[in-house]
Write a protein that holds these residues in place. Structure first.
Motif, PDB file in Angstrom:
ATOM      1  N   LYS A   1       5.582   8.692 -67.007  1.00 43.92           N
ATOM      2  CA  LYS A   1       5.299   7.317 -67.849  1.00 43.92           C
ATOM      3  C   LYS A   1       4.740   7.399 -69.214  1.00 43.92           C
ATOM      4  O   LYS A   1       5.091   6.536 -70.110  1.00 43.92           O
ATOM      5  CB  LYS A   1       4.226   6.320 -67.085  1.00 43.92           C
ATOM      6  N   VAL A   2       4.504   8.602 -69.666  1.00 45.38           N
ATOM      7  CA  VAL A   2       4.438   9.159 -71.131  1.00 45.38           C
ATOM      8  C   VAL A   2       5.526   8.974 -71.665  1.00 45.38           C
ATOM      9  O   VAL A   2       5.747   8.286 -72.679  1.00 45.38           O
ATOM     10  CB  VAL A   2       3.552  10.329 -71.042  1.00 45.38           C
ATOM     11  N   CYS A   3       6.464   9.865 -71.323  1.00 47.65           N
ATOM     12  CA  CYS A   3       7.757  10.193 -72.052  1.00 47.65           C
ATOM     13  C   CYS A   3       8.797   8.782 -71.638  1.00 47.65           C
ATOM     14  O   CYS A   3       9.750   8.660 -72.224  1.00 47.65           O
ATOM     15  CB  CYS A   3       8.594  11.245 -71.813  1.00 47.65           C
ATOM     16  N   ASN A   4       8.103   8.011 -70.489  1.00 50.09           N
ATOM     17  CA  ASN A   4       9.090   7.098 -70.097  1.00 50.09           C
ATOM     18  C   ASN A   4      10.562   7.513 -69.744  1.00 50.09           C
ATOM     19  O   ASN A   4      11.592   7.015 -69.928  1.00 50.09           O
ATOM     20  CB  ASN A   4       9.380   5.715 -71.081  1.00 50.09           C
ATOM     21  N   LEU A   5      10.552   8.544 -68.864  1.00 53.04           N
ATOM     22  CA  LEU A   5      11.839   9.106 -68.419  1.00 53.04           C
ATOM     23  C   LEU A   5      11.901   9.894 -66.802  1.00 53.04           C
ATOM     24  O   LEU A   5      10.637  10.238 -66.757  1.00 53.04           O
ATOM     25  CB  LEU A   5      12.563   9.960 -69.361  1.00 53.04           C
ATOM     26  N   ASN A   6      12.771   9.886 -66.387  1.00 52.51           N
ATOM     27  CA  ASN A   6      13.007  10.461 -64.906  1.00 52.51           C
ATOM     28  C   ASN A   6      13.294  12.125 -65.100  1.00 52.51           C
ATOM     29  O   ASN A   6      14.234  12.434 -66.061  1.00 52.51           O
ATOM     30  CB  ASN A   6      13.837   9.826 -64.019  1.00 52.51           C
ATOM     31  N   HIS A   7      12.547  12.825 -64.819  1.00 54.14           N
ATOM     32  CA  HIS A   7      12.851  14.321 -64.828  1.00 54.14           C
ATOM     33  C   HIS A   7      12.628  14.963 -63.403  1.00 54.14           C
ATOM     34  O   HIS A   7      11.995  14.470 -62.540  1.00 54.14           O
ATOM     35  CB  HIS A   7      11.910  15.014 -65.828  1.00 54.14           C
ATOM     36  N   ASP A   8      13.318  16.203 -63.387  1.00 51.89           N
ATOM     37  CA  ASP A   8      13.347  16.734 -62.039  1.00 51.89           C
ATOM     38  C   ASP A   8      12.836  18.343 -62.408  1.00 51.89           C
ATOM     39  O   ASP A   8      13.096  19.337 -61.619  1.00 51.89           O
ATOM     40  CB  ASP A   8      14.574  17.073 -61.386  1.00 51.89           C
ATOM     41  N   LYS A   9      11.784  18.214 -63.269  1.00 48.78           N
ATOM     42  CA  LYS A   9      11.252  19.717 -63.665  1.00 48.78           C
ATOM     43  C   LYS A   9       9.832  19.855 -63.270  1.00 48.78           C
ATOM     44  O   LYS A   9       9.253  20.617 -63.068  1.00 48.78           O
ATOM     45  CB  LYS A   9      10.753  19.881 -65.318  1.00 48.78           C
ATOM     46  N   GLY A  10       9.346  18.764 -62.408  1.00 53.90           N
ATOM     47  CA  GLY A  10       8.068  18.925 -61.466  1.00 53.90           C
ATOM     48  C   GLY A  10       7.117  19.119 -62.618  1.00 53.90           C
ATOM     49  O   GLY A  10       6.721  18.572 -63.600  1.00 53.90           O
ATOM     50  N   HIS A  11       6.264  19.969 -62.299  1.00 53.33           N
ATOM     51  CA  HIS A  11       4.776  20.382 -63.004  1.00 53.33           C
ATOM     52  C   HIS A  11       5.100  21.036 -64.524  1.00 53.33           C
ATOM     53  O   HIS A  11       4.327  21.068 -65.245  1.00 53.33           O
ATOM     54  CB  HIS A  11       3.982  21.254 -62.171  1.00 53.33           C
ATOM     55  N   ARG A  12       6.216  21.518 -64.352  1.00 49.13           N
ATOM     56  CA  ARG A  12       6.578  22.145 -65.743  1.00 49.13           C
ATOM     57  C   ARG A  12       6.822  21.100 -66.852  1.00 49.13           C
ATOM     58  O   ARG A  12       6.740  21.379 -68.142  1.00 49.13           O
ATOM     59  CB  ARG A  12       7.962  22.853 -65.830  1.00 49.13           C
ATOM     60  N   HIS A  13       7.398  19.952 -66.600  1.00 45.97           N
ATOM     61  CA  HIS A  13       7.264  19.044 -67.565  1.00 45.97           C
ATOM     62  C   HIS A  13       6.437  18.677 -68.344  1.00 45.97           C
ATOM     63  O   HIS A  13       6.687  18.532 -69.748  1.00 45.97           O
ATOM     64  CB  HIS A  13       7.775  17.538 -66.804  1.00 45.97           C
ATOM     65  N   LYS A  14       4.924  18.776 -68.038  1.00 41.27           N
ATOM     66  CA  LYS A  14       4.227  18.356 -68.894  1.00 41.27           C
ATOM     67  C   LYS A  14       3.774  19.363 -70.096  1.00 41.27           C
ATOM     68  O   LYS A  14       3.010  19.475 -71.156  1.00 41.27           O
ATOM     69  CB  LYS A  14       2.594  18.056 -68.259  1.00 41.27           C
ATOM     70  N   TYR A  15       4.341  20.568 -70.102  1.00 39.42           N
ATOM     71  CA  TYR A  15       4.375  21.563 -71.097  1.00 39.42           C
ATOM     72  C   TYR A  15       5.254  21.607 -72.064  1.00 39.42           C
ATOM     73  O   TYR A  15       5.315  22.474 -73.158  1.00 39.42           O
ATOM     74  CB  TYR A  15       4.165  22.941 -70.458  1.00 39.42           C
ATOM     75  N   PHE A  16       6.212  20.629 -71.947  1.00 37.07           N
ATOM     76  CA  PHE A  16       7.433  20.674 -72.941  1.00 37.07           C
ATOM     77  C   PHE A  16       6.876  19.986 -74.263  1.00 37.07           C
ATOM     78  O   PHE A  16       6.182  19.119 -73.952  1.00 37.07           O
ATOM     79  CB  PHE A  16       8.609  19.840 -72.125  1.00 37.07           C
TER      80      PHE A  16
END
Lengths: 151, 433
Positions: free
Chosen positions: B22-37
């Motif tokens: 909900k921060v980036c307002n998008l769907n992703h399939d990276k799981g926990h890795r997403h928050k480090y991008f």
């Protein structure tokens, strides 16, 4: 609808619009102004013409006119309304799960569907793809039977 | 060793289910890795700073509690991003944004905050920025209580609309207001951010002079801007407040940024820009009528009521002249002339587009005549039942086109097929005859 969208009746006009629309998607609808399905589509097109005006141009082609018969044969138009997309004078194909990828047959369910389709074409064209996938779900794509060419 | 390498690769390629950030307002399939991008980190800081600014407004109330009128309570809502819930003030206690303050101090909120920071990777040590400590809440409650005690005796007076001179009481209150203004802790920069409007400076001298002639309306307490529309139309002057302030004796124009207006942006949308916004009261129980400017009334230009020309008309005259001089460019050329827009060179038909643009420009200049568009030109079209490239399909089509007239001509001129007679045979035949 023709007071909002240009209707083309001559081959030369079609040629010039294909050649002169640069860096924008050209949406050519082939059909008759009196047909119900075409009217539905035309209504959608004229309402969304302004919204897509920055990246698309829309024009209507009257299939009853003599001059355009060559295009009807060339584009294999047998069911109306048929919509064909061009980008920089190159024909854009769209795979929507139907038999014919070269054109869009039928109308759209909503304005937004149409805008989504044109956007998908534009994005694909800007990336250099000549065939794109349809962003609409299957239930919103009009289905039809395509006759085999020699039938 | 190969097996180990393969395992490693396989682990890296493990696919996660799609989830919504909900921060980036998008769907992703990276799981926990997403928050480090890095993109996520950028969005997160923007997201949190937006929320922080809303919290800052509430903190203002924490320090300066004021009464919330029930009719205005419905407009004051606050969305807590950690709890994904609206917190409105409909059933709140008397003080402004009580519900919000209580929510931000509650345990549930803290729990949700922790979960959010874990999920979206915020800084854990800054947690206190997004909540209110219990000690602060206790202090606030004390302040509220004392406020209630103060307000009790003056409330009766304030609820009555008094028309006509009743100067004594109001003078007292006004004076109190003036004195309090110097003591108030209003931060103009902060309120700028929440309102988006520049407050004018507040001249106490002019205030005293101008208010001597007022017939009043003592509406005490925070007065939301929109309520102004209830005042009769002739009393409400739209633009030129300074002009009519001294010349007429209308009901005073209540344009007030009270403490409640400061915090709830959605409420104060009706502001007319710089001319209107003015001083602030921090203390509850005073009326908030302020003058827009100290300048003497401008008679030369006229205004809406006297029928003068609007100020933007002078500007547009100049614009009209310059617009006519500008050459009218055709749509496709003007698109390409947009400065700084470089289109993808790999896009479909890029080469064609460039060539065509040049051709069109040359045509405009009158140099070249269209040469390569002949009557039989056809675009490259990928046909339905074709195989091979699109150019071939066009050739195929043209072949088909040519076949048709040939078939017709055959039927029109049937050729007589005769057996071939050689010259010798002809000669012999003629000789024999």
């Amino acid at each position: 609808m023709s007071y909002v969208l240009t209707t083309l009746t001559k081959k030369k006009e079609i040629d010039s619009i294909i050649r002169d629309t640069i860096d924008k998607v050209l949406v050519l609808r082939f059909g008759r102004a009196s047909d119900a399905g075409c009217l539905h589509l035309d209504d959608l097109l004229s309402k969304s013409a302004r919204e897509v005006s920055k990246f698309a141009t829309i024009a209507l082609v009257d299939i009853d006119s003599e001059d355009v018969q060559v295009y009807i044969k060339y584009f294999d138009i047998s069911l109306i309304p048929s919509t064909i997309f061009f980008f920089n004078a190159h024909h854009m194909k769209m795979d929507s799960g139907t038999a014919d990828h070269t054109k869009w047959i039928g109308a759209f369910h909503t304005k937004q569907d149409f805008i989504d389709v044109v956007e998908a074409i534009f994005r694909g064209a800007m990336k250099g793809k000549m065939i794109v996938n349809c962003p609409l779900p299957q239930e919103r794509i009009p289905k039809y039977q395509l006759l085999y060419k020699d039938l | 060793m190969n097996a180990m390498n393969e395992k490693k690769i396989n682990n890296n390629k493990k696919k996660c289910e799609f989830e919504f950030c909900k921060v980036c307002n998008l769907n992703h399939d990276k799981g926990h890795r997403h928050k480090y991008f890095p993109n996520h980190k950028k969005s997160l800081s923007a997201f949190l700073s937006r929320f922080q600014s809303k919290l800052a407004d509430i903190r203002f109330f924490l320090k300066n509690p004021s009464v919330l009128r029930p009719e205005h309570a419905s407009r004051n809502r606050f969305w807590c991003v950690f709890c994904d819930a609206d917190i409105d003030e409909i059933s709140s206690s008397f003080a402004c944004s009580a519900n919000a303050i209580n929510h931000l101090a509650s345990e549930d909120h803290v729990k949700n905050l922790k979960h959010f920071l874990w999920k979206y990777g915020g800084e854990m040590n800054h947690m206190d920025a997004y909540r209110i400590l219990e000690a602060d809440v206790a202090k606030w409650e004390k302040n509220c209580k004392s406020l209630v005690n103060e307000a009790a005796p003056s409330n009766d007076r304030s609820n009555m609309l008094q028309v006509g001179p009743s100067n004594d009481i109001r003078n007292e209150l006004k004076n109190k207001n003036i004195n309090d203004f110097e003591n108030c802790t209003f931060d103009p920069i902060k309120s700028n951010l929440s309102n988006g409007v520049m407050p004018l400076h507040y001249f106490t001298n002019e205030y005293q002079i101008s208010h001597s002639g007022l017939s009043a309306d003592t509406n005490v307490g925070p007065f939301v801007h929109d309520a102004i529309f209830s005042i009769p139309a002739d009393a409400w002057i739209s633009n030129d407040l300074a002009v009519d302030w001294n010349s007429q004796q209308p009901l005073p124009y209540k344009n007030l940024i009270s403490s409640s207006d400061l915090s709830y942006r959605g409420v104060s949308q009706g502001y007319q820009g710089g001319g209107m916004v003015n001083g602030v009261t921090s203390s509850q129980g005073s009326h908030n009528i302020t003058q827009t400017s100290a300048t003497p009334p401008k008679k030369a230009g006229g205004n809406v009521h006297t029928g003068g020309p609007p100020p933007w008309f002078e500007a547009t005259e100049e614009n009209h002249l310059s617009a006519e001089l500008k050459p009218i460019s055709s749509s496709f050329i003007s698109l390409s002339n947009k400065p700084g827009k470089k289109l993808n060179p790999k896009r479909v038909g890029a080469a064609w587009a460039e060539r065509r643009k040049i051709e069109l420009e040359m045509e405009k200049r009158g140099e070249i005549v269209k040469s390569d568009c002949d009557d039989n030109w056809l675009p490259n079209f990928g046909r339905v039942w074709q195989s091979g490239s699109r150019k071939e399909s066009r050739k195929e089509f043209e072949k088909e086109k040519q076949k048709l007239p040939k078939v017709e001509s055959h039927s029109e001129m049937p050729l007589k097929i005769k057996p071939y007679i050689s010259k010798r045979m002809r000669r012999d035949a003629s000789e024999s005859e």
